[in-house]
Design a protein around this motif. Structure first.
Motif, PDB file in Angstrom:
ATOM      1  N   ILE A 149      20.928  -3.686  14.110  1.00 33.61           N
ATOM      2  CA  ILE A 149      21.394  -2.296  14.084  1.00 33.61           C
ATOM      3  C   ILE A 149      21.692  -1.911  12.638  1.00 33.61           C
ATOM      4  N   ILE A 150      21.063  -0.843  12.185  1.00 29.41           N
ATOM      5  CA  ILE A 150      21.205  -0.385  10.796  1.00 29.41           C
ATOM      6  C   ILE A 150      22.166   0.798  10.763  1.00 29.41           C
ATOM      7  N   MET A 151      23.277   0.628  10.047  1.00 26.82           N
ATOM      8  CA  MET A 151      24.269   1.696   9.931  1.00 26.82           C
ATOM      9  C   MET A 151      24.545   2.008   8.454  1.00 26.82           C
ATOM     10  N   PRO A 152      23.886   3.035   7.901  1.00 30.73           N
ATOM     11  CA  PRO A 152      24.236   3.461   6.546  1.00 30.73           C
ATOM     12  C   PRO A 152      25.535   4.253   6.591  1.00 30.73           C
ATOM     13  N   TRP A 209      22.864  -8.855  19.341  1.00 26.58           N
ATOM     14  CA  TRP A 209      22.697  -7.902  18.252  1.00 26.58           C
ATOM     15  C   TRP A 209      23.363  -8.405  16.978  1.00 26.58           C
ATOM     16  N   GLU A 210      22.919  -7.836  15.873  1.00 25.35           N
ATOM     17  CA  GLU A 210      23.616  -7.952  14.601  1.00 25.35           C
ATOM     18  C   GLU A 210      23.753  -6.531  14.051  1.00 25.35           C
ATOM     19  N   LEU A 211      24.845  -6.258  13.387  1.00 26.59           N
ATOM     20  CA  LEU A 211      25.092  -4.928  12.834  1.00 26.59           C
ATOM     21  C   LEU A 211      25.150  -5.025  11.320  1.00 26.59           C
ATOM     22  N   LEU A 212      24.204  -4.363  10.662  1.00 34.88           N
ATOM     23  CA  LEU A 212      24.202  -4.306   9.200  1.00 34.88           C
ATOM     24  C   LEU A 212      24.793  -2.968   8.771  1.00 34.88           C
ATOM     25  N   ILE A 251      16.751  -0.656   3.090  1.00 35.58           N
ATOM     26  CA  ILE A 251      17.412  -1.912   2.713  1.00 35.58           C
ATOM     27  C   ILE A 251      17.835  -2.660   3.976  1.00 35.58           C
ATOM     28  N   GLY A 252      18.420  -1.916   4.920  1.00 32.59           N
ATOM     29  CA  GLY A 252      18.838  -2.524   6.180  1.00 32.59           C
ATOM     30  C   GLY A 252      17.679  -3.153   6.936  1.00 32.59           C
ATOM     31  N   ILE A 253      16.561  -2.434   7.001  1.00 31.29           N
ATOM     32  CA  ILE A 253      15.376  -2.951   7.696  1.00 31.29           C
ATOM     33  C   ILE A 253      14.891  -4.236   7.022  1.00 31.29           C
ATOM     34  N   SER A 254      14.885  -4.251   5.688  1.00 35.47           N
ATOM     35  CA  SER A 254      14.396  -5.425   4.955  1.00 35.47           C
ATOM     36  C   SER A 254      15.295  -6.646   5.165  1.00 35.47           C
ATOM     37  N   LEU A 255      16.577  -6.421   5.445  1.00 38.25           N
ATOM     38  CA  LEU A 255      17.530  -7.522   5.635  1.00 38.25           C
ATOM     39  C   LEU A 255      17.656  -7.946   7.101  1.00 38.25           C
ATOM     40  N   ALA A 256      17.032  -7.195   7.990  1.00 37.38           N
ATOM     41  CA  ALA A 256      17.200  -7.426   9.426  1.00 37.38           C
ATOM     42  C   ALA A 256      16.560  -8.741   9.867  1.00 37.38           C
ATOM     43  N   ASN A 257      17.269  -9.460  10.724  1.00 37.73           N
ATOM     44  CA  ASN A 257      16.755 -10.716  11.279  1.00 37.73           C
ATOM     45  C   ASN A 257      16.052 -10.523  12.619  1.00 37.73           C
ATOM     46  N   GLY A 258      16.323  -9.402  13.270  1.00 35.69           N
ATOM     47  CA  GLY A 258      15.837  -9.198  14.628  1.00 35.69           C
ATOM     48  C   GLY A 258      14.404  -8.726  14.728  1.00 35.69           C
ATOM     49  N   ASN A 259      13.841  -8.880  15.906  1.00 34.00           N
ATOM     50  CA  ASN A 259      12.519  -8.365  16.232  1.00 34.00           C
ATOM     51  C   ASN A 259      12.583  -6.870  16.510  1.00 34.00           C
ATOM     52  N   PHE A 276      19.047   2.239  15.048  1.00 33.74           N
ATOM     53  CA  PHE A 276      19.775   2.981  14.023  1.00 33.74           C
ATOM     54  C   PHE A 276      21.012   3.627  14.647  1.00 33.74           C
ATOM     55  N   LEU A 277      22.110   3.597  13.909  1.00 33.23           N
ATOM     56  CA  LEU A 277      23.307   4.302  14.344  1.00 33.23           C
ATOM     57  C   LEU A 277      24.010   4.845  13.121  1.00 33.23           C
ATOM     58  N   ASP A 278      24.094   6.167  13.022  1.00 32.68           N
ATOM     59  CA  ASP A 278      24.831   6.781  11.917  1.00 32.68           C
ATOM     60  C   ASP A 278      26.318   6.532  12.101  1.00 32.68           C
TER      61      ASP A 278
END
Length: 259
Positions: free
Chosen positions: A13-16, A39-42, A83-91, A95-97
């Motif tokens: 999960i990418i949260m900027p 899940w993992e939350l970045l 950046i979040g996508i590049s660091l993501a471990n998941g398949n 996205f969550l604002d």
């Protein structure tokens, strides 16, 4: 990444975030409370000057699945999501604002639907709240599937509702914060022949803010036009689809703000 985690089932999960001390704890808690647990939350801070970072650090101590990343300098939402996508471990990527929230069953329902249909791109309907957390009466209903041609007429895909295979970002990135960068990405992905599948339930709780991109309607119209130009449509065609968007948006917000 924990060796016991199934990468194929892991949702990254990418949260900027930027200066979101008022809402970010609610956003993160809505992830922690998910019935789906893989899940993992970045959480990627883009140079906040308030107490946002302190809140993230405290919450990350309570749940090891929360990963805190801090940009060295402010880069904008497109670069931060990339950046979040590049660091993501998941398949999978979601996205969550940092001012939105999820219904606790959001990920579980999407993952079950993906398993049943082999869908690689999913989104949901939305309910809406104001800056004080008060709900509006109307909800945003979504179709069961969307093609590139349909999406040009109206963007029915809310970024914070998306669940999508990470591989679809191998050759497509978010760009240009002066337009609706997420809409441009959805169009480019669907143009490759991918379908987006909607779950017509308000599993996203979307906060309408006066300071958001969509809060300023004239600015939002200009940004929609820029999307169509960015993906290669000529000026006349871009004006046509922008006009279609205005009509659909009027209908949408009339329903949301209904008394």
């Amino acid at each position: 990444m924990n060796a016991g985690i199934n990468k194929q089932m892991l949702v990254s999960i990418i949260m900027p975030t930027y200066n979101c001390e008022k809402y970010i704890e609610q956003a993160i808690n809505s992830v922690i409370n998910q019935t789906y647990k893989e899940w993992e939350l970045l959480v990627i801070d883009d140079g906040s000057e308030d107490n946002t970072v302190e809140i993230i650090k405290e919450l990350s101590k309570k749940d090891s699945r929360i990963r805190f990343v801090k940009n060295e300098k402010n880069q904008g939402v497109s670069a931060t999501r990339n950046i979040g996508i590049s660091l993501a471990n998941g398949n999978w990527i979601a996205f969550l604002d940092s001012d939105d929230m999820w219904d606790k069953t959001k990920l579980e329902k999407q993952m079950k639907y993906a398993e049943k249909t082999s869908a690689e791109f999913l989104f949901t309907g939305s309910s809406y709240i104001n800056e004080d957390g008060e709900y509006y009466k109307g909800i945003f209903e979504v179709p069961d599937k969307v093609t590139y041609k349909k999406l040009r007429n109206h963007n029915v895909i809310s970024c914070s509702s998306v669940l999508i295979k990470k591989r679809l970002f191998d050759n497509i990135k978010m760009e240009k914060d002066d337009m609706h960068e997420d809409y441009a990405v959805w169009l480019r992905i669907l143009r490759t022949g991918i379908l987006a599948y909607g779950i017509n339930e308000p599993l996203l709780i979307y906060r309408i803010s006066r300071n958001s991109k969509s809060g300023n309607k004239i600015k939002s119209i200009k940004m929609t036009y820029k999307v169509f130009r960015f993906i290669g449509l000529n000026p006349i065609v871009s004006i046509y689809f922008t006009f279609r968007h205005v009509i659909e948006s009027v209908k949408k917000y009339k329903k949301i703000f209904a008394k």
